[in-house]
Design an enzyme around this catalytic site. Structure first.
Site, PDB file in Angstrom:
ATOM      1  N   TYR A 178     -48.173  20.992   2.185  1.00 49.85           N
ATOM      2  CA  TYR A 178     -48.624  19.941   1.263  1.00 49.85           C
ATOM      3  C   TYR A 178     -47.543  19.678   0.205  1.00 49.85           C
ATOM      4  CZ  TYR A 178     -51.007  17.241  -2.231  1.00 49.85           C
ATOM      5  OH  TYR A 178     -51.303  16.237  -3.122  1.00 49.85           O
ATOM      6  N   ARG A 225     -49.973  25.229 -13.548  1.00 49.45           N
ATOM      7  CA  ARG A 225     -50.227  24.785 -14.929  1.00 49.45           C
ATOM      8  C   ARG A 225     -51.490  23.908 -15.013  1.00 49.45           C
ATOM      9  NH1 ARG A 225     -46.420  20.270 -16.567  1.00 49.45           N
ATOM     10  NH2 ARG A 225     -48.015  19.226 -15.341  1.00 49.45           N
ATOM     11  N   ARG A 235     -60.748  18.678  -8.183  1.00 50.44           N
ATOM     12  CA  ARG A 235     -59.810  18.763  -7.059  1.00 50.44           C
ATOM     13  C   ARG A 235     -59.044  20.071  -7.216  1.00 50.44           C
ATOM     14  NH1 ARG A 235     -56.457  14.036  -9.875  1.00 50.44           N
ATOM     15  NH2 ARG A 235     -55.778  15.349 -11.568  1.00 50.44           N
ATOM     16  N   PHE A 295     -29.056  16.215 -14.235  1.00 53.91           N
ATOM     17  CA  PHE A 295     -30.299  15.580 -13.781  1.00 53.91           C
ATOM     18  C   PHE A 295     -31.181  16.570 -13.009  1.00 53.91           C
ATOM     19  CE2 PHE A 295     -32.464  13.329 -10.265  1.00 53.91           C
ATOM     20  CZ  PHE A 295     -33.317  12.533 -11.014  1.00 53.91           C
TER      21      PHE A 295
END
Ligand code: MG
Length: 384
Positions: A178, A225, A235, A295
């Site tokens: 997932y 978290r 969910r 980045f």
């Protein structure tokens, strides 16, 4: 802002960074007008950047700092996936509408007329989908390699999200799969965008696998978290094979947050996430471009700082625990080197290590994982 300043009160560099970002704007402080109003005022590309500022919050600043051509590619990649995720997250959508939308969403990157109204649990996401032709037109100006990467990743992610609409996350393999669909693919796609921009910017042997781990590390951190927020929204993404070792129902963790069992479950989840760090370190060692390095480094450092805060912390199970925004602001303004990255990882791994007391359930497994992480950093200065 005031609360953020307060939390950074003892860290002058962070306050300086927060104020600087606030003053300069820099994409970090987004437009104050609602996105719906901006849609009629801005040209296509300006709308895309305004939307990015509204929907990506903390990381729009770091996206802004990429070189121009790459910045446009990453901005559009982000918005396309944000639009797809808006469809996935809309729990009011009927399956017979949602499934084909997820599966075919990649085709809409080639369809100027595509736009949807009324989908999204947030006003900005809704405006983004309504104004999708603006995203399409900006997309169509990108180079061919970039366009095909965005379409390919969107196709794989949409098909994975569709697979998981009625599939539960039971095993750790399900969890990894997932997270691959919703985040690992982002890592794989970003690396392809970096390579399309500069073929020497990232040099890895097993590029896709290592890029996948970068996404899994961030996604799993967010999933841990957001335990309480997700529980509240009915969910869950925590794999049953982990939590069922400790409780009968996942919500039982929130009922007894300070119990040894609940904390062991949380720490088990965190240890599973630490597993991806050696790949992240391998990736970061092989980024050859400074701007791309920064980045990719900022979210990784934020994630390890978050994990150190979440580890063995009962508040995670009854509230939303977040890391100081000042840290993100500081990281975005100052040049981060590979040594800085090692230092942040080392410092936070040590925080976890100090909290992992002998005698705690799951202590041994976590200790073994911490040793692996430390070995992956393998830097003389941090070995004492
Ligand atoms: Mg989602």
């Amino acid at each position: 802002m005031l609360l953020t300043l307060y939390k950074s009160a003892l860290r002058p560099l962070e306050i300086k960074a927060l104020l600087k970002l606030k003053i300069r704007g820099n994409g970090y402080a987004p437009h104050t007008e609602p996105l719906g109003q901006l849609a009629s005022q801005l040209d296509d590309k300006a709308f895309c950047y305004a939307a990015l500022g509204k929907v990506s919050r903390s990381f729009s600043a770091v996206i802004q700092q990429l070189p121009n051509e790459l910045k446009d590619a990453v901005c559009i990649f982000y918005l396309v996936l944000r639009a797809l995720d808006t469809i996935e997250d809309d729990m009011t959508l009927q399956q017979d509408i949602k499934q084909p939308l997820l599966l075919n969403f990649y085709k809409h990157s080639q369809d100027e007329a595509f736009s949807i109204s009324g989908i999204g649990d947030n006003a900005d996401y809704m405006v983004l989908l309504e104004n999708y032709p603006k995203v399409y037109r900006t997309f169509s100006n990108l180079n061919n390699k970039t366009k095909s990467t965005i379409v390919d990743i969107t196709r794989q992610m949409g098909s994975g999200m569709s697979e998981f609409t009625d599939k539960k996350i039971i095993s750790v393999d399900d969890f990894d799969l997932y997270c691959h669909y919703v985040a690992g693919l982002v890592g794989i796609g970003l690396t392809r965008l970096f390579l399309a921009f500069n073929s020497l910017s990232v040099t890895l042997v097993d590029t896709d696998a290592v890029s996948n781990s970068m996404g899994l590390f961030l996604q799993k951190t967010n999933i841990i978290r957001d335990y309480y927020e997700d529980l509240d929204a009915d969910r869950t993404f925590w794999p049953k094979n982990i939590w069922s070792e400790y409780v009968d129902k996942l919500e039982d963790l929130a009922k007894n947050p300070k119990s040894e069992t609940s904390l062991a479950c949380l720490n088990h989840m965190i240890t599973d996430t630490l597993r991806h760090i050696p790949d992240c370190i391998e990736y970061m060692r092989n980024v050859k471009d400074n701007k791309i390095f920064r980045f990719t480094a900022v979210p990784q450092i934020m994630a390890i700082a978050t994990l150190a805060k979440l580890y063995n912390n009962p508040k995670v199970l009854t509230d939303v625990v977040k890391v100081r925004k000042g840290l993100a602001a500081k990281l975005m303004l100052y040049n981060i080197t590979l040594n800085d990255l090692f230092r942040y990882f080392w410092k936070n791994i040590r925080i976890i290590e100090k909290k992992n007391n002998p005698g705690m359930p799951y202590h041994h497994e976590t200790k073994l994982m911490i040793d692996q992480v430390k070995n992956s950093i393998n830097h003389k200065r941090y070995q004492q």
